[in-house]
Structures are given as structure tokens and as C-alpha cells.
Motif scaffolding. Structure first.
Motif, PDB file in Angstrom:
ATOM      1  N   ARG A  12       0.807  -1.216   0.000  1.00  0.00           N
ATOM      2  CA  ARG A  12       0.000   0.000   0.000  1.00  0.00           C
ATOM      3  C   ARG A  12       0.839   1.264   0.000  1.00  0.00           C
ATOM      4  NH1 ARG A  12      -3.263  -3.275   3.555  1.00  0.00           N
ATOM      5  NH2 ARG A  12      -2.177  -2.437   5.384  1.00  0.00           N
ATOM      6  N   GLN A  13       2.157   1.133   0.130  1.00  0.00           N
ATOM      7  CA  GLN A  13       3.019   2.302   0.217  1.00  0.00           C
ATOM      8  C   GLN A  13       3.449   2.784  -1.175  1.00  0.00           C
ATOM      9  OE1 GLN A  13       6.082   2.105   3.179  1.00  0.00           O
ATOM     10  NE2 GLN A  13       4.972   0.602   4.420  1.00  0.00           N
ATOM     11  N   GLY A  19       8.700   1.034  -7.054  1.00  0.00           N
ATOM     12  CA  GLY A  19       9.620  -0.060  -7.350  1.00  0.00           C
ATOM     13  C   GLY A  19       9.087  -0.962  -8.451  1.00  0.00           C
ATOM     14  N   ALA A  20       7.784  -1.301  -8.369  1.00  0.00           N
ATOM     15  CA  ALA A  20       7.175  -2.141  -9.404  1.00  0.00           C
ATOM     16  C   ALA A  20       7.155  -1.423 -10.745  1.00  0.00           C
ATOM     17  CB  ALA A  20       5.759  -2.522  -8.984  1.00  0.00           C
ATOM     18  N   ARG A  21       6.818  -0.137 -10.728  1.00  0.00           N
ATOM     19  CA  ARG A  21       6.725   0.632 -11.975  1.00  0.00           C
ATOM     20  C   ARG A  21       8.074   0.730 -12.676  1.00  0.00           C
ATOM     21  NH1 ARG A  21       4.502   4.576  -9.793  1.00  0.00           N
ATOM     22  NH2 ARG A  21       6.305   5.932  -9.494  1.00  0.00           N
ATOM     23  N   TYR A 122      18.849  -5.055  -8.389  1.00  0.00           N
ATOM     24  CA  TYR A 122      20.036  -4.472  -7.762  1.00  0.00           C
ATOM     25  C   TYR A 122      20.399  -3.146  -8.420  1.00  0.00           C
ATOM     26  CZ  TYR A 122      25.005  -4.060  -6.510  1.00  0.00           C
ATOM     27  OH  TYR A 122      26.240  -3.612  -6.086  1.00  0.00           O
ATOM     28  N   VAL A 123      20.403  -3.134  -9.743  1.00  0.00           N
ATOM     29  CA  VAL A 123      20.752  -1.907 -10.474  1.00  0.00           C
ATOM     30  C   VAL A 123      19.740  -0.805 -10.181  1.00  0.00           C
ATOM     31  CG1 VAL A 123      21.021  -0.903 -12.772  1.00  0.00           C
ATOM     32  CG2 VAL A 123      21.929  -3.186 -12.297  1.00  0.00           C
ATOM     33  N   ALA A 124      18.449  -1.122 -10.245  1.00  0.00           N
ATOM     34  CA  ALA A 124      17.411  -0.128 -10.002  1.00  0.00           C
ATOM     35  C   ALA A 124      17.462   0.385  -8.566  1.00  0.00           C
ATOM     36  CB  ALA A 124      16.035  -0.717 -10.305  1.00  0.00           C
ATOM     37  N   PHE A 125      17.707  -0.515  -7.624  1.00  0.00           N
ATOM     38  CA  PHE A 125      17.726  -0.124  -6.217  1.00  0.00           C
ATOM     39  C   PHE A 125      18.860   0.855  -5.934  1.00  0.00           C
ATOM     40  CE2 PHE A 125      18.793  -0.462  -1.762  1.00  0.00           C
ATOM     41  CZ  PHE A 125      17.561  -0.526  -1.128  1.00  0.00           C
ATOM     42  N   LEU A 126      20.061   0.558  -6.437  1.00  0.00           N
ATOM     43  CA  LEU A 126      21.198   1.443  -6.190  1.00  0.00           C
ATOM     44  C   LEU A 126      21.023   2.787  -6.887  1.00  0.00           C
ATOM     45  CD1 LEU A 126      24.367  -0.817  -6.236  1.00  0.00           C
ATOM     46  CD2 LEU A 126      22.931  -0.135  -4.330  1.00  0.00           C
ATOM     47  N   LYS A 127      20.332   2.797  -7.995  1.00  0.00           N
ATOM     48  CA  LYS A 127      20.042   4.069  -8.658  1.00  0.00           C
ATOM     49  C   LYS A 127      19.066   4.892  -7.824  1.00  0.00           C
ATOM     50  CE  LYS A 127      18.348   5.987 -13.026  1.00  0.00           C
ATOM     51  NZ  LYS A 127      17.807   5.666 -14.367  1.00  0.00           N
ATOM     52  N   TRP A 143      10.614  -4.482  -2.331  1.00  0.00           N
ATOM     53  CA  TRP A 143       9.596  -5.511  -2.526  1.00  0.00           C
ATOM     54  C   TRP A 143       8.717  -5.222  -3.721  1.00  0.00           C
ATOM     55  CZ3 TRP A 143      10.361 -10.043  -1.042  1.00  0.00           C
ATOM     56  CH2 TRP A 143      10.970 -10.338   0.174  1.00  0.00           C
ATOM     57  N   GLY A 144       8.468  -3.970  -4.026  1.00  0.00           N
ATOM     58  CA  GLY A 144       7.711  -3.651  -5.232  1.00  0.00           C
ATOM     59  C   GLY A 144       8.443  -4.096  -6.478  1.00  0.00           C
ATOM     60  N   GLY A 145       9.759  -3.847  -6.525  1.00  0.00           N
ATOM     61  CA  GLY A 145      10.542  -4.233  -7.688  1.00  0.00           C
ATOM     62  C   GLY A 145      10.682  -5.732  -7.841  1.00  0.00           C
ATOM     63  N   VAL A 146      11.003  -6.424  -6.730  1.00  0.00           N
ATOM     64  CA  VAL A 146      11.220  -7.869  -6.847  1.00  0.00           C
ATOM     65  C   VAL A 146       9.907  -8.625  -7.047  1.00  0.00           C
ATOM     66  CG1 VAL A 146      13.367  -7.803  -5.530  1.00  0.00           C
ATOM     67  CG2 VAL A 146      11.204  -8.254  -4.330  1.00  0.00           C
ATOM     68  N   ALA A 147       8.795  -8.083  -6.529  1.00  0.00           N
ATOM     69  CA  ALA A 147       7.506  -8.750  -6.755  1.00  0.00           C
ATOM     70  C   ALA A 147       7.158  -8.746  -8.237  1.00  0.00           C
ATOM     71  CB  ALA A 147       6.408  -8.050  -5.949  1.00  0.00           C
ATOM     72  N   TRP A 148       7.359  -7.611  -8.890  1.00  0.00           N
ATOM     73  CA  TRP A 148       7.090  -7.532 -10.329  1.00  0.00           C
ATOM     74  C   TRP A 148       8.069  -8.399 -11.105  1.00  0.00           C
ATOM     75  CZ3 TRP A 148       3.024  -5.145 -12.709  1.00  0.00           C
ATOM     76  CH2 TRP A 148       3.078  -5.133 -14.111  1.00  0.00           C
TER      77      TRP A 148
END
Length: 242
Positions: A12-13, A19-21, A122-127, A143-148
Motif C-alpha cells: 500500500r506504500q 519499485g514495481a513501476r 540491484y541496479v534499479a535499487f542502487l540508482k 519488494w515492489g521491484g522484486v515482486a514484479w
């Protein structure tokens, strides 16, 4: 996020959605890779249940694709383990960086973070979070990124596994897998050191092609890691101040 906050509240955050987008742009390549890997697992001789188990438990596309030709050729188990270990050595380096952000979490949370970790996340997170210090927004974004990413991989992979017996072998899925891997690899070539390491790895793989049991893969990985570490030590990238 506090230690007592339920993970279910993360979706919900706003950072979860962000992260998913930000993973949506690369999800097409991930899905193509997952589909090819799913088909390749069954075509290599794995049963459907075993292929499903491998996809869900291993969750490491590069290791899966590297191991499949070895499984098909009847290579010894130690070669399979050594290949998978070498292919995933990069995650040791990733984990050192992840620890700066998530080292304060309980053990079970760190283990779940480690399972879902992937190269492009990893790349997106560090950016998104260049400063290596914990922040409340980091876990929802992660979690948004890894879920997608996980869904983009697993759904096509399962489709490929279930449909593999209906796919003609002459379609050249091995070549399609190489193209998918090249597309994903290109997104990771972000500086001089990674380009040089990739070029040297390619040359080493070709030079060692005559080795049995696809050991040229191990040679190229070892050479790439060695060159990358030496360049990081002796020729570090100069960072332009913002």
C-alpha cells in the motif's frame, strides 16, 4: 519500516508502487527469458514437476540455462554445482552492498530478501538509493521491484514448462535464449569495467570452446570475475561530481 510492521502492508506504500513501476520497463525481456528457460528445462529432459520445482526453488535464470546443457549431456554433479556456483558468484558482491541497507533486519527477513534478489533489481535499487544507509522507503521499494520481477519471470517460465511438449524443437529455442540473455546482459553493461570484463569473458569462452563438459563456461566466468576485480582495484572508475 519497523521490525514489527507486517510485510503485507508494504504494497500500500507509494515506494512499493514505484519499485514495481520502474521494473516494468525491463519486464518484457525478463518474461521472454523466463519463457525460453521454461521450455528449455523440459526439452533438456527434466520432467514437468521437476522443472516446476527448479523454477520456483532455484529462481536463477542464468544458472538454470548454464546447467541445462550439462544435465542433457550427463555431466557429473560436481560440474553442475561448480557451474551454478560460478555463475552466481556475482551475488556475493551484491550481498555485500545489500547488507549496508538491510543488515539490520531479522534473519528470516534477510533470507527472504536474498531469495528474491535479482540483477536488475540491484541496479534499479542502487540508482534509487545511492547512499548506503538504511531508510524507511527502501524495503517497500525493494519488494515492489522484486515482486514484479518474480511474477515477470515465474509466470512465463511456468507457461513454457507446461507448453514445452507442444513446441517444435526446430524453432531454435536455444538461439532465442541466447538473444534474451544478450538483451538482459546489455542492460548491465553500464561502465568501462563491465564492458571490458564482458569482452574478455566472451574471448575466453571462445578460446576454451574445445574443453569437455562445457567447461569453457567456467573458464569465461573465472576470467571475467578476475578481470573485473583487478580493474576495480587498479583502474577504478572516476565518478563525476554532481
Amino acid at each position: 519500516m519497523t521490525r514489527t510492521e507486517l510485510p503485507g502492508a508494504l504494497w500500500r506504500q507509494p515506494e512499493f508502487r514505484r519499485g514495481a513501476r520502474e521494473m516494468m520497463g525491463v519486464s518484457l525481456g525478463i518474461s521472454a527469458w523466463g519463457l525460453v528457460t521454461g521450455v528449455a528445462m523440459v526439452k533438456s529432459g527434466l520432467s514437468v514437476p521437476l522443472a516446476l520445482l527448479m523454477s520456483l526453488v532455484v529462481f536463477a535464470g542464468s544458472s538454470q540455462l548454464a546447467a541445462l546443457p550439462l544435465i542433457a549431456s550427463g555431466a557429473p554433479m560436481w560440474v553442475l554445482w561448480a557451474t551454478a556456483f560460478c555463475v552466481n558468484l556475482r551475488f556475493v558482491i551484491f550481498s555485500v552492498q545489500w547488507r549496508m541497507y538491510f543488515g539490520h533486519l531479522p534473519l528470516l527477513q534477510r533470507m527472504s530478501v536474498g531469495y528474491f534478489a535479482a540483477d536488475l533489481n540491484y541496479v534499479a535499487f542502487l540508482k534509487r538509493f545511492p547512499e548506503p544507509k538504511p531508510e524507511p522507503a527502501q524495503l517497500p521499494y525493494y519488494w515492489g521491484g522484486v515482486a514484479w520481477n518474480w511474477a515477470s519471470w515465474q509466470i512465463p517460465s511456468i507457461v513454457g514448462i507446461l507448453a514445452a511438449n507442444h513446441v517444435p524443437t526446430q524453432w531454435g529455442l536455444g538461439f532465442a535464449g541466447v538473444l534474451a540473455l544478450l538483451g538482459l546482459a546489455y542492460t548491465l553493461l553500464k561502465d568501462r569495467n563491465t564492458w571490458v570484463s564482458a569482452a574478455v569473458a566472451g574471448c575466453a569462452a571462445v578460446a576454451a570452446y574445445g574443453l569437455p563438459l562445457r567447461l569453457n563456461i567456467l573458464v569465461s566466468i573465472a576470467v571475467a570475475v578476475t578481470v573485473g576485480l583487478l580493474m576495480e582495484h587498479w583502474l577504478p572508475e572516476r565518478r563525476v561530481s554532481q
